[in-house]
Motif scaffolding. Sequence first.
Motif, short mmCIF file in Angstrom:
data_model
loop_
_atom_site.label_atom_id
_atom_site.label_comp_id
_atom_site.label_asym_id
_atom_site.label_seq_id
_atom_site.Cartn_x
_atom_site.Cartn_y
_atom_site.Cartn_z
N LEU A 1 -14.65 77.88 -11.60
CA LEU A 1 -14.76 79.32 -11.33
C LEU A 1 -15.84 79.62 -10.29
N VAL A 2 -16.92 78.85 -10.32
CA VAL A 2 -17.97 79.03 -9.31
C VAL A 2 -17.41 78.67 -7.92
N ILE A 3 -16.69 77.56 -7.83
CA ILE A 3 -16.09 77.17 -6.55
C ILE A 3 -15.09 78.22 -6.10
N PHE A 4 -14.32 78.76 -7.04
CA PHE A 4 -13.37 79.83 -6.70
C PHE A 4 -14.11 81.03 -6.10
N GLY A 5 -15.25 81.38 -6.68
CA GLY A 5 -16.05 82.48 -6.14
C GLY A 5 -16.49 82.22 -4.71
N PHE A 6 -16.93 81.00 -4.44
CA PHE A 6 -17.31 80.64 -3.07
C PHE A 6 -16.10 80.63 -2.15
N SER A 7 -14.96 80.18 -2.65
CA SER A 7 -13.73 80.18 -1.84
C SER A 7 -13.37 81.58 -1.40
N ARG A 8 -13.47 82.53 -2.33
CA ARG A 8 -13.16 83.91 -1.99
C ARG A 8 -14.20 84.49 -1.04
N ALA A 9 -15.46 84.15 -1.28
CA ALA A 9 -16.53 84.68 -0.42
C ALA A 9 -16.39 84.15 1.00
N GLY B 1 -13.55 83.08 2.26
CA GLY B 1 -12.20 83.32 2.76
C GLY B 1 -11.45 82.04 3.06
N ASN B 2 -11.72 80.98 2.27
CA ASN B 2 -11.12 79.68 2.55
C ASN B 2 -11.04 78.86 1.26
N SER B 3 -9.83 78.67 0.74
CA SER B 3 -9.67 77.94 -0.51
C SER B 3 -9.82 76.43 -0.35
N SER B 4 -9.92 75.94 0.89
CA SER B 4 -10.16 74.51 1.09
C SER B 4 -11.57 74.12 0.65
N VAL B 5 -12.41 75.11 0.33
CA VAL B 5 -13.71 74.80 -0.27
C VAL B 5 -13.50 73.98 -1.54
N TYR B 6 -12.38 74.18 -2.21
CA TYR B 6 -12.11 73.47 -3.46
C TYR B 6 -11.69 72.02 -3.26
N ASP B 7 -11.22 71.66 -2.08
CA ASP B 7 -10.53 70.39 -1.88
C ASP B 7 -11.31 69.17 -2.38
N ALA B 8 -12.60 69.11 -2.12
CA ALA B 8 -13.38 67.93 -2.52
C ALA B 8 -13.65 67.89 -4.02
N TYR B 9 -13.38 68.99 -4.72
CA TYR B 9 -13.63 69.03 -6.16
C TYR B 9 -12.83 67.95 -6.87
N ALA C 1 -15.56 60.99 1.10
CA ALA C 1 -15.96 60.69 2.47
C ALA C 1 -14.82 60.96 3.45
N ASN C 2 -13.60 60.66 3.03
CA ASN C 2 -12.45 60.93 3.89
C ASN C 2 -12.28 62.43 4.11
N TRP C 3 -12.51 63.23 3.06
CA TRP C 3 -12.43 64.67 3.23
C TRP C 3 -13.51 65.18 4.19
N VAL C 4 -14.73 64.69 4.02
CA VAL C 4 -15.82 65.11 4.91
C VAL C 4 -15.48 64.75 6.36
N ARG C 5 -14.93 63.56 6.52
CA ARG C 5 -14.59 63.08 7.87
C ARG C 5 -13.52 63.94 8.54
N THR C 6 -12.58 64.44 7.76
CA THR C 6 -11.43 65.13 8.35
C THR C 6 -11.53 66.65 8.29
#
Length: 294
Positions: free
Chosen positions: A47-55, A57-65, A106-111
């Motif tokens: 839920l915290v990550i969801f809040g940051f995603s909305r703030a 404006g990018n749901s890819s904030v969740y991807d590394a979770y 690391a692959n997510w960070v790289r790409t």
Amino acid sequence: MSRGASLLRVALAYVVAITVGLAWLVWGPDTAHLWLDGLIADLIATLVIFGFSRAYGNSSVYDAYWSVIPPLLAFYWWVAADAGVNDVRWWLMMTVLVAWAVRLTANWVRTFPGMHHEDWRYPMVRGRAGRFGIAADLLGIHVFPTLQVFAGLIPVYVVATRAGEPLGPLDIVAFVVGIAALALETVADLQMHRFLATAAPGQVMQSGVWSWSRHPNYVGECGIWLSMGLFGLAARPAAWWVLAGFATMLAMFLTVSIPMMERRSLERRPQYGEVIRRVSLFLPRPPRKAAAHT
């Protein structure tokens, strides 16, 4: 926004989410069930990550979770269960899990190119939901994957809380499956990175492991969760349900993720129809010969 600034924003979101989840585990109500404590903390952090995603404006904030949280939950269960440090099965399993998590993160960070980029599937999910787009964002993009990965971690919980069970042949099979899956994912990603660095628009990757499977990275991902399931089965042989996470993961890839990728590739790459005729959809096998043209 620069890529570095974007990554710092994402890192901040994860620090806050993990801190809030840990605070719940330390000071929140005790449910008397370690797995349930972990699940609640996992959902709170989501839920915290969801809040940051909305703030942002990018749901890819969740991807590394997907890859950041599993080792943290695993070690929480291990410490809370006071399992000790001499359980060989635990360390074999965690070797696979931690190596997978480090590689995938690391692959997510790289790409990740920056906050201007969002996974193409997320706007599609929100758009199809219409006025319920926020609910689709929360449940479909954030909560569902969290529950999916948590299901995959059920056997990890079993191993963490059943220290001292004798090591057996199934543990060796589980370890070999995990290392093989990790190697396949790594090779698939490296080959794809090299291809994308020089490929012209519309070209299709069809060499290396990608000539044996159209989705070798997903095969490797499923192999990791199969490895976890086998470790859990080795620790508790009668508990067939420890494989439920692997089964649901396989079903998700085969019925949701892969069909979406296939449709997108057919729309964007004219040669992809020929690749479908020659290359296996999922399980690797030698490619069929190209059809002769007269």
